[in-house]
Design an enzyme around this catalytic site. Structure first.
Site, PDB file in Angstrom:
ATOM      1  N   ASP A 264      60.433  19.470 -12.494  1.00 19.91           N
ATOM      2  CA  ASP A 264      59.033  19.322 -12.895  1.00 19.91           C
ATOM      3  C   ASP A 264      59.020  18.982 -14.384  1.00 19.91           C
ATOM      4  O   ASP A 264      59.596  19.710 -15.203  1.00 19.91           O
ATOM      5  CB  ASP A 264      58.283  20.638 -12.618  1.00 19.91           C
ATOM      6  CG  ASP A 264      56.800  20.555 -12.944  1.00 19.91           C
ATOM      7  OD1 ASP A 264      56.449  20.082 -14.043  1.00 19.91           O
ATOM      8  OD2 ASP A 264      55.982  20.993 -12.108  1.00 19.91           O
ATOM      9  N   HIS A 267      58.323  21.667 -16.990  1.00 17.45           N
ATOM     10  CA  HIS A 267      58.997  22.953 -16.905  1.00 17.45           C
ATOM     11  C   HIS A 267      60.143  23.147 -17.875  1.00 17.45           C
ATOM     12  O   HIS A 267      60.920  24.086 -17.746  1.00 17.45           O
ATOM     13  CB  HIS A 267      59.504  23.189 -15.478  1.00 17.45           C
ATOM     14  CG  HIS A 267      58.415  23.588 -14.537  1.00 17.45           C
ATOM     15  ND1 HIS A 267      58.639  24.149 -13.313  1.00 17.45           N
ATOM     16  CD2 HIS A 267      57.063  23.513 -14.663  1.00 17.45           C
ATOM     17  CE1 HIS A 267      57.490  24.392 -12.704  1.00 17.45           C
ATOM     18  NE2 HIS A 267      56.523  24.006 -13.507  1.00 17.45           N
TER      19      HIS A 267
HETATM   20  C1  RNT Z   1      54.215  25.790 -11.098  1.00 20.90           C
HETATM   21  C2  RNT Z   1      54.907  24.716 -10.342  1.00 20.90           C
HETATM   22  C3  RNT Z   1      54.376  24.440  -8.970  1.00 20.90           C
HETATM   23  C4  RNT Z   1      52.866  24.417  -8.896  1.00 20.90           C
HETATM   24  C5  RNT Z   1      52.318  23.946  -7.562  1.00 20.90           C
HETATM   25  C6  RNT Z   1      50.872  24.254  -7.410  1.00 20.90           C
HETATM   26  O1  RNT Z   1      54.615  25.886 -12.395  1.00 20.90           O
HETATM   27  O2  RNT Z   1      54.924  23.554 -11.110  1.00 20.90           O
HETATM   28  O3  RNT Z   1      54.924  23.256  -8.517  1.00 20.90           O
HETATM   29  O4  RNT Z   1      52.316  23.624  -9.900  1.00 20.90           O
HETATM   30  O5  RNT Z   1      53.062  24.452  -6.542  1.00 20.90           O
HETATM   31 ZN    ZN Z   2      55.735  21.795 -10.160  1.00 18.73          ZN
END
Ligand code: RNT
Ligand code: ZN
Length: 430
Positions: A264, A267
């Protein structure tokens, strides 16, 4: 008028094609490959991550949606209608990414550990009718048993068991999507587990998380219909000091268990970039799920825009041959969106984010990569830098317009008129 706009687009495209040809780039081939890429639109942009359970539990898990723009989808019909409106502004055939909290239970209270494929029959029918693939996520937040910030790594075995059973149920639901729609469903597991403040024991929650994950994944599912992904995170609101499912934790897990690793873009530490991580992790994990997002100072999940990093990431996807665009090439990376903004029109948010991703992908497919590789191979770093800079202003906009024209979706800013009329005619009445 419409004809002359079309003629102008065609003229600009023909000129662009010639410019790219001089750089050794085949524009038609790039457009063909572009059309093969499916982006998974996150359902949760459409309703501020609320889902349809109607419970009182706050979102929690460190997820924060800000804004109160009118017109949020309040039920499955509205969410599907909004998604269709967005998809009509986006070239190509795509996917839709659901969370377990978007089950349709007909008003009955169904606990998350008791969810079944039947609770998603409406979604499968809709996806089938519209030629969409579906992806899935266990919802390990916004629930009374998640309110102290722990789920799969919880110290209480009863709580852990509940979330294990939920995640197991979700994998079966994901597999049912894959077999019904003939395209593998990626089920992504993210849990919020972590501490706001300094832990006394960092190891124990991680040991519990590993054991819980092994229990979740014990059932073997056919990879032709279902793929598992795990999603690490650096920190969250309420888990500033410690996240059990950190990057090292899940990288090790994904490598040792051969799971997809979810990267992500929000992240990581703000100076880290996913574009540089992709070719590294692909040496060891079977595949990657991308959560294409945009963090502003933190994991804020802003709507994705055409940033330098978005372009670099897509260049890496193409350079690594990770998208399975050509015959005999396996698809190793799956592109999913992860953003949620309630301060602007939510349909527009989907359109802006997805079109930005597809634009970045087109720029990547139009890169004069063979020439660049040749220069690098020859040790000509001067030529490499010069060409990378020249390539930045090649006329990709004309190719993008042609891409939209051929796909039968609005060219340029015209989509905004469509979304604005939809806002007036449909969203304003909610
Ligand atoms: C959370 C993650 C996760 C969520 C979703 C809604 O930090 O990024 O992917 O954003 O599952
Ligand atoms: Zn995510």
């Amino acid at each position: 008028m419409a004809d002359s706009t079309e003629a102008r687009i065609e003229r600009a495209f023909a000129a662009a094609r010639d410019v790219y040809a001089e750089y050794g780039v085949d524009v038609e081939a790039a457009l063909r490959r572009h059309a093969r890429v499916a982006v998974s639109l996150n359902c949760w942009q459409g309703d501020d991550v609320r889902g349809f359970e109607g419970g009182a539990a706050e979102l929690g898990g460190g997820l924060a949606v800000t804004g109160s723009y009118p017109g949020r989808a309040r039920n499955p019909e509205e969410l599907r209608q909004d998604a269709e409106r967005a998809l009509a502004c986006i070239p190509g055939r795509h996917r839709f990414n659901l969370h377990a909290s978007y089950a349709e239970t007909g008003g009955a209270r169904v606990e998350r550990d008791a969810l079944e494929p039947g609770h998603f029959a409406g979604w499968v029918q809709w996806a089938h009718d519209r030629g969409l693939g579906l992806d899935f996520n266990p919802t390990c937040f916004a629930h009374p048993l998640a309110q102290d910030g722990f789920t799969l790594a919880h110290r209480d075995a009863v709580v852990r068991r509940f979330w294990i059973d939920h995640a197991r149920a979700c994998r079966r639901i994901g597999a049912s999507f894959g077999s019904a729609l003939g395209t593998p469903c990626v089920t992504n597991l993210w849990v919020p587990d972590g501490y706001k403040d300094t832990p006394a024991d960092r190891a124990a929650p991680r040991e519990r998380l590993r054991e819980s994950l092994d229990a979740v994944f014990a059932e073997r599912l056919d990879p032709r219909v279902h793929l598992d992904a795990v999603e690490p995170k650096l920190f969250g609101i309420g888990s500033e000091a410690y996240v059990a499912g950190s990057h090292e934790f899940y990288l090790g897990y994904a490598v040792s268990r051969q799971k997809l690793l979810c990267l992500d873009m929000g992240h990581f530490h703000p100076t880290e970039v996913v574009s540089d991580k992709l070719s590294a992790v692909l040496q060891y994990v079977p595949g990657v799920l991308l959560h294409v997002s945009r963090g502003v100072r933190w994991d804020s999940d802003h709507v994705v825009t055409l940033s330098d990093e978005l372009i670099e990431l897509h260049k890496e996807l193409v350079r690594c041959r990770a998208l399975g665009l050509d015959a005999g090439e396996p698809q190793r990376v799956h592109i999913g969106l992860d953003f949620f903004d309630a301060s602007i029109n939510r349909v527009a948010a989907w359109v802006i984010g997805t079109r930005s991703v597809l634009r970045a992908l087109l720029i990547a497919l139009l890169e004069p990569i063979d020439t660049l590789r040749g220069l690098e191979q020859d040790g000509d770093h001067t030529g490499r830098l010069a060409l990378l800079e020249e390539a930045k202003t090649l006329p990709f906009g004309a190719v993008w317009d042609e891409c939209c024209l051929r796909a039968g979706v609005p060219v340029g800013r015209a989509w905004l008129d469509d979304v604005r009329s939809y806002e007036r005619d449909v969203l304003a009445g909610r």
